[in-house]
Motif scaffolding. Structure first.
Motif, PDB file in Angstrom:
ATOM      1  N   CYS A  27       0.837  -1.205   0.000  1.00  0.00           N
ATOM      2  CA  CYS A  27       0.000   0.000   0.000  1.00  0.00           C
ATOM      3  C   CYS A  27       0.870   1.253   0.000  1.00  0.00           C
ATOM      4  CB  CYS A  27      -0.919  -0.009   1.215  1.00  0.00           C
ATOM      5  SG  CYS A  27      -2.194  -1.278   1.197  1.00  0.00           S
ATOM      6  N   THR A  30       2.378   1.819  -3.455  1.00  0.00           N
ATOM      7  CA  THR A  30       1.374   2.377  -4.368  1.00  0.00           C
ATOM      8  C   THR A  30       1.182   3.868  -4.092  1.00  0.00           C
ATOM      9  OG1 THR A  30       0.243   0.230  -4.427  1.00  0.00           O
ATOM     10  CG2 THR A  30      -0.999   2.154  -5.182  1.00  0.00           C
ATOM     11  N   PHE A 259      -2.012  -4.227  -7.601  1.00  0.00           N
ATOM     12  CA  PHE A 259      -2.095  -2.763  -7.544  1.00  0.00           C
ATOM     13  C   PHE A 259      -1.655  -2.137  -8.866  1.00  0.00           C
ATOM     14  CE2 PHE A 259      -1.762  -2.902  -2.711  1.00  0.00           C
ATOM     15  CZ  PHE A 259      -3.063  -2.479  -2.527  1.00  0.00           C
TER      16      PHE A 259
END
Length: 307
Positions: A27, A30, A259
């Protein structure tokens, strides 16, 4: 022999924490690319990553072991770890900005290869032909992915940043091994995050700029995701052996691919699909051989103690 219930109770949380750390780092990665697309400079991204992590780790220290746990007689070693770690992080983030997520993640998997070489050269660790063969196979995998000199879709700058980051991360792993002999993991994480803010504050002052609200939210989230990921990773190592938890790191490629496709509309190139399994297999074998070596050393030490 089956594993005891207490052993299983310890291993499962260790694996769960490691998987959580991988997801949180994915995360964060990203967010790094989204922040850069929103106009944030690399220096700003690094500053907010460490600022958020420092705040989060400080809160954990204050509510847990307390400020007394941060005392250290080895500040020089912490400064060295912070210096190398910060440079490594800068190259890691540069690779993430220059490459698709899956490719940047795949290059990062070469870290155990460099760690094996450095352990043999700097620490004199015994390294048999099997691990050297795994090192060679891993570098072949890297060549398959990057295709140096082939004029492919893989940016040379991004590949060099990724490999430099992997090498420096391997250096950090050796520094952490030495620090771990006397320092608590949480203490090491705190000093890394906090000491990094000194040079990064100067960098931020020179690169700071105005951003839309959503970019500020992303920058704020980077530190929280990164700090939480570091704490989860530290917790996994406190509960499980390296040979058990480190293989979970390779699930990062699943997150990076997902992602990359969902957020950025990119999928790994054909050479990445071929080279990634070679690099992953090399890393897994190196971790397994390290586990076998340490188990043999423990058995020999116990035998000598009995004798």
């Amino acid at each position: 022999m089956s594993a005891s219930p207490s052993s299983v109770d310890s291993i499962l949380p260790a694996i769960g924490l490691r998987l959580l750390s991988v997801a949180l780092f994915a995360c964060m990665n990203t967010g790094i690319k989204l922040a850069e697309q929103g106009g944030a400079a690399l220096g700003e991204i690094l500053f907010f990553r460490q600022l958020g992590a420092s705040v989060l780790v400080s809160a954990v220290v204050l509510t847990g072991p307390g400020l007394g746990s941060l005392r250290s007689q080895r500040m020089g070693a912490h400064v060295s770890r912070a210096t190398v770690g910060l440079i490594s992080m800068a190259f890691t983030f540069a690779a993430l900005l220059a490459l698709p997520l899956a490719e940047a993640t795949t290059i990062g998997f070469s870290m155990p290869i460099f760690a094996t070489v450095l352990g043999a050269v700097l620490l004199g660790e015994p390294t048999g032909w099997r691990r050297w063969a795994a090192v060679l196979a891993g570098f072949i995998g890297v060549l398959i992915v990057t295709q140096p000199g082939m004029g492919g879709r893989f940016p040379l700058w991004g590949g060099l940043c990724g490999l430099t980051a992997a090498f420096l991360t391997a250096v950090v792993s050796i520094l952490l091994r030495q620090l771990g002999q006397t320092e608590r993991p949480l203490t090491t994480v705190f000093w890394f995050s906090t000491l990094s803010l000194v040079p990064l504050g100067l960098v931020y002052a020179a690169t700071a700029r105005a951003h839309p609200a959503h970019v500020w939210l992303i920058l704020g989230g980077l530190g929280l995701f990164g700090g939480a990921a570091q704490l989860a990773m530290t917790g996994s190592l406190a509960r499980g052996a390296v040979s058990v938890v480190v293989p979970m790191d390779y699930t990062a490629l699943i997150w990076a691919t997902g992602f990359g496709w969902l957020v950025f509309g990119t999928l790994p190139g054909n050479t990445t699909w071929i080279g990634a399994p070679v690099i992953v297999a090399s890393g897994l074998y190196i971790v397994w051989r390290e586990h076998v070596r340490r188990r043999e050393e423990t058995r020999q030490a116990a035998a000598q103690g009995i004798a």
